[in-house]
Design an enzyme around this catalytic site. Structure first.
Site, PDB file in Angstrom:
ATOM      1  N   TYR A 123       0.782  -1.240   0.000  1.00 23.18           N
ATOM      2  CA  TYR A 123       0.000   0.000   0.000  1.00 23.18           C
ATOM      3  C   TYR A 123       0.811   1.286   0.000  1.00 23.18           C
ATOM      4  O   TYR A 123       0.247   2.364  -0.192  1.00 23.18           O
ATOM      5  CB  TYR A 123      -0.983  -0.030   1.172  1.00 23.18           C
ATOM      6  CG  TYR A 123      -2.044  -1.085   0.971  1.00 23.18           C
ATOM      7  CD1 TYR A 123      -3.124  -0.849   0.147  1.00 23.18           C
ATOM      8  CD2 TYR A 123      -1.920  -2.344   1.550  1.00 23.18           C
ATOM      9  CE1 TYR A 123      -4.091  -1.819  -0.077  1.00 23.18           C
ATOM     10  CE2 TYR A 123      -2.881  -3.329   1.341  1.00 23.18           C
ATOM     11  CZ  TYR A 123      -3.959  -3.062   0.521  1.00 23.18           C
ATOM     12  OH  TYR A 123      -4.896  -4.031   0.293  1.00 23.18           O
ATOM     13  N   PHE A 409     -10.538  -4.075  11.000  1.00 31.26           N
ATOM     14  CA  PHE A 409     -11.777  -3.940  10.229  1.00 31.26           C
ATOM     15  C   PHE A 409     -11.561  -4.487   8.835  1.00 31.26           C
ATOM     16  O   PHE A 409     -12.309  -4.278   7.945  1.00 31.26           O
ATOM     17  CB  PHE A 409     -12.243  -2.474  10.179  1.00 31.26           C
ATOM     18  CG  PHE A 409     -11.195  -1.490   9.747  1.00 31.26           C
ATOM     19  CD1 PHE A 409     -11.015  -1.198   8.407  1.00 31.26           C
ATOM     20  CD2 PHE A 409     -10.367  -0.874  10.679  1.00 31.26           C
ATOM     21  CE1 PHE A 409     -10.044  -0.291   8.000  1.00 31.26           C
ATOM     22  CE2 PHE A 409      -9.408   0.057  10.283  1.00 31.26           C
ATOM     23  CZ  PHE A 409      -9.255   0.339   8.956  1.00 31.26           C
TER      24      PHE A 409
END
Length: 409
Positions: A123, A409
Site C-alpha cells: 500500500y 476492520f
C-alpha cells in the site's frame, strides 16, 4: 484491461465475498461471522471488478470517525475487503480500484483513508503510511510478578459474559476514544464485532469471558479473555489470551491485569495488539520475560491534504512549508503552508520556498503522532530544506499518547 469496475449491488454480495474468502486462503467463515460482515458492508461504498459475469476483484470502505491528536474525531474511510483473484493479477485491477476508491473518498468529503494490511508492502505505492504500532507479548506468570498502584484492592471484579456486559463495556470504550489517537468511534452494529467467537476459531480455548472492574457499583474497566487449558507431566500449564482490556483509570486497569495474571491453572498471559505505551509494561517485575514484539497496524492516507492537516491538533506552535509529492492523488501535490497554534490549524497552498520535502506517504505515517518526522528523515524519506524546521515540525506533529487501533476492520 477488459474488466469492468462498478459499485457493489447488494444482490451480488455472496459472489463478491466468495472472491475475498478465496483470496485469503479459501477457508469459509463461520455463518455468524459471515452474516455480520454482510450486514456491516456498505454496498454503496464498495467496489467490484468484473470480468464478464465473474467477480475478480473486491474493495470496500467503511464510514468511520477516527480520533486524531488533540482529541477530535475526523471522518475516515476504512478501506477493507481488498482482493484480486489469482487468475487476474498484474492486470492493473488493484491500482484501478485504489484510484477509484480514493477519488470516491474525496467526493464524499472525507479527508482520510485508513486500512490494516495483510501484506504491508502493497500500500505504500498508493500513498498509505504506517502510522500506528502495537505490542504483542506473553507474560510468564510463573516467573513474572506485578507491582500494582495503591487503591487496587478497592476495585471489585465480576466475571460475566461479553454479551451480558455489552452496554457497560461499550460505555467504557466510548469514554476512552477521545483520549488516544487512532481509536475508532463505534458506529451502530460494530459493537457486535467484539462478540464474535466462532468455536472453530478458539483453538482449544474456552468461550470468551468478560471480567468487569467496578468501583462503588460503577463499571470502570473490563477485559475480554479466554482460557486455554493444558497439562504437562509437571502439572497445569494453561494460558490466558487477552482480547480486549480497558480501564478508566490506572487503578482499574491494574486490577484487571492482576486478575488475568492469577487465573488458576495457567502459566502465561498472551497479549495481542496492545498500545506501545501500555501500562502493563511498567507493572510487571521483568518485562524481558514477557518477550514483547512490535508491529505496524494502521496505515493512514491523506486524501485531502489541507483538510486533514487542519483537522488535527499540534503539540507546539508550528509554521512550516511542505513540498509534497503525490503522483497517485495529484490534487495533493505541491507546496503547502501549515500554521498551527493552540487556537487551531490552517493549511493552504503557497508559492513560498519549501522547508521540508516529503511524499504524502510520510505525512500519513506521521499524522497520528506515533512516527516522528525526524525518524523518517533519518531514513532519507524527509528532506530538510531550511535548517531547524525539521525538529520544530517533528515536535509539533508528536502526540503525548501513542496512537493505537483497538480493533481491525
Amino acid at each position: 484491461m477488459t474488466t469492468e469496475l462498478r459499485v457493489l449491488d447488494p444482490a451480488e454480495w455472496d459472489n463478491w465475498y466468495a472472491v475475498l474468502e478465496l483470496a485469503f486462503g479459501g477457508v469459509p467463515e463461520a455463518d455468524e461471522e459471515r452474516k455480520l460482515w454482510q450486514e456491516l458492508t456498505e454496498h454503496e461504498r464498495s467496489l467490484g471488478a468484473w470480468d464478464g459475469d465473474r467477480c475478480v476483484g473486491t474493495a470496500g470502505a467503511f464510514s468511520f470517525r477516527l480520533t486524531v491528536p488533540g482529541g477530535r474525531s475526523v471522518p475516515a474511510a476504512g478501506v477493507t475487503m481488498v482482493s484480486v483473484a489469482g487468475t487476474h493479477r498484474r492486470r492493473g485491477i488493484l491500482t484501478s480500484m485504489m484510484r477509484r476508491q480514493l477519488e470516491d473518498v474525496r467526493s464524499w468529503g472525507e479527508p482520510l483513508a485508513i486500512l490494516t494490511a495483510s501484506e504491508p508492502v502493497i500500500y505504500g505505492r498508493f500513498g498509505y503510511g504506517a502510522a500506528t504500532q502495537a505490542v504483542h507479548a506473553t507474560i510468564d506468570t510463573t516467573r513474572v510478578g506485578l507491582t500494582v498502584p495503591e487503591g487496587t484492592d478497592g476495585i471489585t471484579l465480576r466475571v460475566t459474559s461479553p454479551t451480558e456486559a455489552l452496554d457497560a463495556t461499550e460505555a467504557v470504550y466510548a469514554a476512552l476514544v477521545p483520549g488516544r489517537p487512532g481509536m475508532l468511534e463505534r458506529r451502530p452494529g460494530w459493537e457486535r464485532v467484539a462478540l464474535l467467537d466462532p468455536p472453530g476459531d478458539r483453538d482449544g480455548a474456552s468461550p470468551r469471558l468478560c471480567v468487569l472492574a467496578e468501583r462503588d457499583g460503577r463499571v470502570v474497566g473490563y477485559a475480554h479473555y479466554a482460557i486455554k487449558p493444558n497439562w504437562s507431566f509437571a502439572g497445569s500449564d494453561g494460558s490466558v489470551s487477552v482480547h480486549q482490556l480497558a480501564g478508566l483509570d490506572p487503578v482499574a486497569e491494574a486490577a484487571l491485569w492482576r486478575f488475568l495474571c492469577s487465573v488458576d491453572l495457567t502459566a502465561r498471559v498472551r497479549l495481542m495488539s496492545r498500545p506501545v505505551d501500555d501500562a502493563w509494561q511498567h507493572l510487571v517485575t521483568d518485562v524481558r520475560r514477557c518477550e514483547p514484539t512490535v508491529r505496524e497496524i494502521l496505515f493512514v492516507r491523506l486524501v485531502e491534504l489541507g483538510a486533514a492537516l487542519e483537522a488535527r491538533g499540534y503539540q507546539t506552535p508550528v509554521d512550516v512549508v511542505f513540498e509534497v509529492a503525490d503522483a497517485f492523488c495529484p490534487w495533493n501535490e505541491g507546496r503547502w503552508r501549515l500554521t498551527a497554534d493552540a487556537t487551531g490549524a490552517r493549511c493552504v497552498r503557497t508559492d513560498d520556498p519549501a522547508d521540508l520535502a516529503l511524499s504524502v506517504r510520510e505525512l500519513g505515517a506521521a499524522y497520528l503522532g506515533g512516527v516522528s518526522l525526524l525518524s523518517l528523515a533519518a531514513a532519507g524519506r524527509v528532506r530538510e530544506l531550511r535548517p531547524g524546521t525539521l525538529t520544530t515540525a517533528s515536535v509539533a506533529f508528536g502526540s503525548p499518547v501513542a496512537p493505537w487501533l483497538p480493533h481491525s476492520f
